[in-house]
Structures are given as C-alpha cells and as structure tokens.
Design a protein around this motif. Structure first.
Motif, PDB file in Angstrom:
ATOM      1  N   PRO A 102      -2.180-114.415  51.701  1.00 12.71           N
ATOM      2  CA  PRO A 102      -1.019-114.689  50.848  1.00 12.71           C
ATOM      3  C   PRO A 102      -1.353-115.657  49.730  1.00 12.71           C
ATOM      4  O   PRO A 102      -2.357-116.364  49.777  1.00 12.71           O
ATOM      5  N   VAL A 161       3.740-118.402  48.787  1.00 11.65           N
ATOM      6  CA  VAL A 161       4.194-117.703  49.998  1.00 11.65           C
ATOM      7  C   VAL A 161       3.740-118.461  51.241  1.00 11.65           C
ATOM      8  O   VAL A 161       4.483-118.602  52.216  1.00 11.65           O
ATOM      9  N   THR A 162       2.521-118.961  51.201  1.00 11.14           N
ATOM     10  CA  THR A 162       2.002-119.735  52.324  1.00 11.14           C
ATOM     11  C   THR A 162       2.853-120.973  52.579  1.00 11.14           C
ATOM     12  O   THR A 162       3.213-121.277  53.728  1.00 11.14           O
ATOM     13  N   GLY A 201       6.393-119.946  53.990  1.00 16.83           N
ATOM     14  CA  GLY A 201       6.285-119.499  55.377  1.00 16.83           C
ATOM     15  C   GLY A 201       5.970-120.637  56.323  1.00 16.83           C
ATOM     16  O   GLY A 201       6.556-120.753  57.408  1.00 16.83           O
ATOM     17  N   VAL A 207       9.029-122.828  56.964  1.00 12.71           N
ATOM     18  CA  VAL A 207       9.956-122.228  57.930  1.00 12.71           C
ATOM     19  C   VAL A 207       9.448-122.427  59.353  1.00 12.71           C
ATOM     20  O   VAL A 207      10.192-122.844  60.254  1.00 12.71           O
ATOM     21  N   VAL A 208       8.169-122.159  59.556  1.00 11.01           N
ATOM     22  CA  VAL A 208       7.585-122.300  60.891  1.00 11.01           C
ATOM     23  C   VAL A 208       7.594-123.761  61.334  1.00 11.01           C
ATOM     24  O   VAL A 208       7.872-124.074  62.502  1.00 11.01           O
ATOM     25  N   GLY A 250       5.584-117.231  62.978  1.00 15.85           N
ATOM     26  CA  GLY A 250       4.458-117.297  62.048  1.00 15.85           C
ATOM     27  C   GLY A 250       3.779-115.958  61.886  1.00 15.85           C
ATOM     28  O   GLY A 250       3.392-115.573  60.772  1.00 15.85           O
ATOM     29  N   VAL A 292       6.313-113.773  59.604  1.00 15.66           N
ATOM     30  CA  VAL A 292       6.632-114.091  58.209  1.00 15.66           C
ATOM     31  C   VAL A 292       5.410-114.281  57.330  1.00 15.66           C
ATOM     32  O   VAL A 292       5.535-114.349  56.104  1.00 15.66           O
ATOM     33  N   LEU A 293       4.221-114.384  57.943  1.00 19.48           N
ATOM     34  CA  LEU A 293       3.001-114.579  57.171  1.00 19.48           C
ATOM     35  C   LEU A 293       1.954-113.549  57.579  1.00 19.48           C
ATOM     36  O   LEU A 293       2.014-113.004  58.682  1.00 19.48           O
ATOM     37  N   ALA A 353      -1.187-124.518  54.080  1.00 24.23           N
ATOM     38  CA  ALA A 353      -0.440-124.156  55.284  1.00 24.23           C
ATOM     39  C   ALA A 353      -0.338-125.332  56.247  1.00 24.23           C
ATOM     40  O   ALA A 353       0.749-125.661  56.747  1.00 24.23           O
ATOM     41  N   THR A 388       3.165-127.449  57.031  1.00 25.15           N
ATOM     42  CA  THR A 388       3.695-127.446  58.397  1.00 25.15           C
ATOM     43  C   THR A 388       3.917-128.870  58.897  1.00 25.15           C
ATOM     44  O   THR A 388       4.940-129.167  59.535  1.00 25.15           O
TER      45      THR A 388
END
Length: 207
Positions: free
Chosen positions: A112, A116-117, A120, A123-124, A151, A154-155, A185, A189
């Motif tokens: 990605p 986008v990374t 995503g 969200v995670v 995860g 969505v990714l 990422a 997170t």
C-alpha cells in the motif's frame, strides 16, 4: 529483565510465524495463524498480571503504551519494553531471512501507499487499544485476535501484523515489507494505541 526477555522472545516468535504464514495456501489461513498466535501469547502474558500492574505488554508493544496511559504500567518501563520487542522482532526477521531460500514463494500481495498504511494502522491501533483494555478488565483473551483479523482485512497481507508494531519491523528485516511502509505502520499503530486509550478512558465511565 526476565519480563523484557520474554517480550523479546514473543516478538521474535510472532515475527517468524508471520513470515512462515505468508507461505500458507491462502490468505485466510495466514491471518488465522497469526491471530491464533496473538491469542496464545496474550493468554500467556495475562498469567503474569496482578491487581496493581498488567503485563499484557509482554505480547504486544502497542499494549505497553495503552496500559501506561491508564496507569496499569509505569511510564518509565516504556522505552526498555519497546526496545526489547524491537530487538526480538529483528532477530525473528533475520531468522526468517535466513530460511528464505528453503521456503516456498510468499503469497502474492500488493504494497500500500503510505497514506493507506497510516489510515489502516490507525484503525487497527484504536481497536487494539480497546481490546487490550477489555482483556485487562477481565474480558476473554480471544479478543486479542480481533486486531489481527481487522489488519488482515483492511490492509494488504504483508501488513497483517500491523497490530503488533515490532513484528512489522521484523517483517521489514526479513525483506517482506518495505522499510518506509513498515516504519509508518509501526509508528501510527503506537500513536493510535495512545489515542485509543484516552478515548476509552473518556467514553467508558469508571466504576
């Protein structure tokens, strides 16, 4: 020191399992394998928790930050814990890299973009914070599999360990994920884990 060593070992094992799972017959099996290991490690980590302090951070460095926000882990232990998880994951990634020639091809997955990374991973991370606090509050350890499944949904598959930031770094070490994507990422997170902890604290009334 013993708990730091255990955190490093669990990150190394999760990274190695994830690298091997990327050779599974299909993506569903790969995600299921990583989710199952996440649940197992969370169960093990919970065995060491006390009324005063949670040790769920043994299984996931993101949980270390979430627990610190709510006072279930001293802030002074954050950097050593994150470092231990990262070292363990890098060692796991190096082991996977050493086995690469003896394993089959990885599942085909796209990489990605950074935006986008980040979305995503955010969200995670938010969901991960919620599940961490739910488990710490007495919920079932099986909840820890939810961020892994989300995860994976969505990714792209290469980032299915985004719920465990150290493992993402480990997969980059194994040359399975680009370093820029892995760093975005992992960082997102961790930040989302802090935000999620504050959000849960604000939305869920204390008893």
């Amino acid at each position: 020191m013993r708990l730091l060593s255990m955190g490093a070992l669990l990150s190394a094992l999760l990274t190695l399992v994830a690298a091997l799972a990327l050779r599974a017959a299909d993506a569903t099996l790969a995600v299921a394998a990583v989710a199952a290991v996440a649940i197992l490690f969370t169960w093990y980590a919970q065995l060491h928790s006390t009324d005063e302090r949670s040790t769920l951070g043994l299984a996931n460095p993101a949980a270390v930050l979430t627990l610190a926000v709510v006072g279930r882990r001293p802030w002074a232990t954050i950097l050593p814990a994150l470092a231990a998880h990262t070292v363990g994951a890098v060692l796991g990634g190096l082991a996977a890299l050493g086995l690469d020639d003896r394993l089959g091809d990885t599942l085909v997955f796209t990489q990605p973009g950074l935006v986008v990374t980040a979305v995503g991973a955010a969200v995670v991370g938010l969901i991960g914070a919620w599940t961490t606090l739910s488990i710490d509050g007495g919920g079932p350890e099986a909840l820890s599999g939810i961020p892994a499944v989300v995860g994976g949904a969505v990714l792209p598959l290469g980032l299915f360990t985004v719920f465990q930031p150290a493992a993402v770094i480990g997969l980059a070490t194994a040359d399975l994920v680009p370093w820029d994507v892995a760093l975005v990422a992992a960082g997102t997170t961790l930040v989302a884990s802090i935000v999620g902890a504050y959000a849960v604290t604000a939305l869920v009334p204390s008893e």
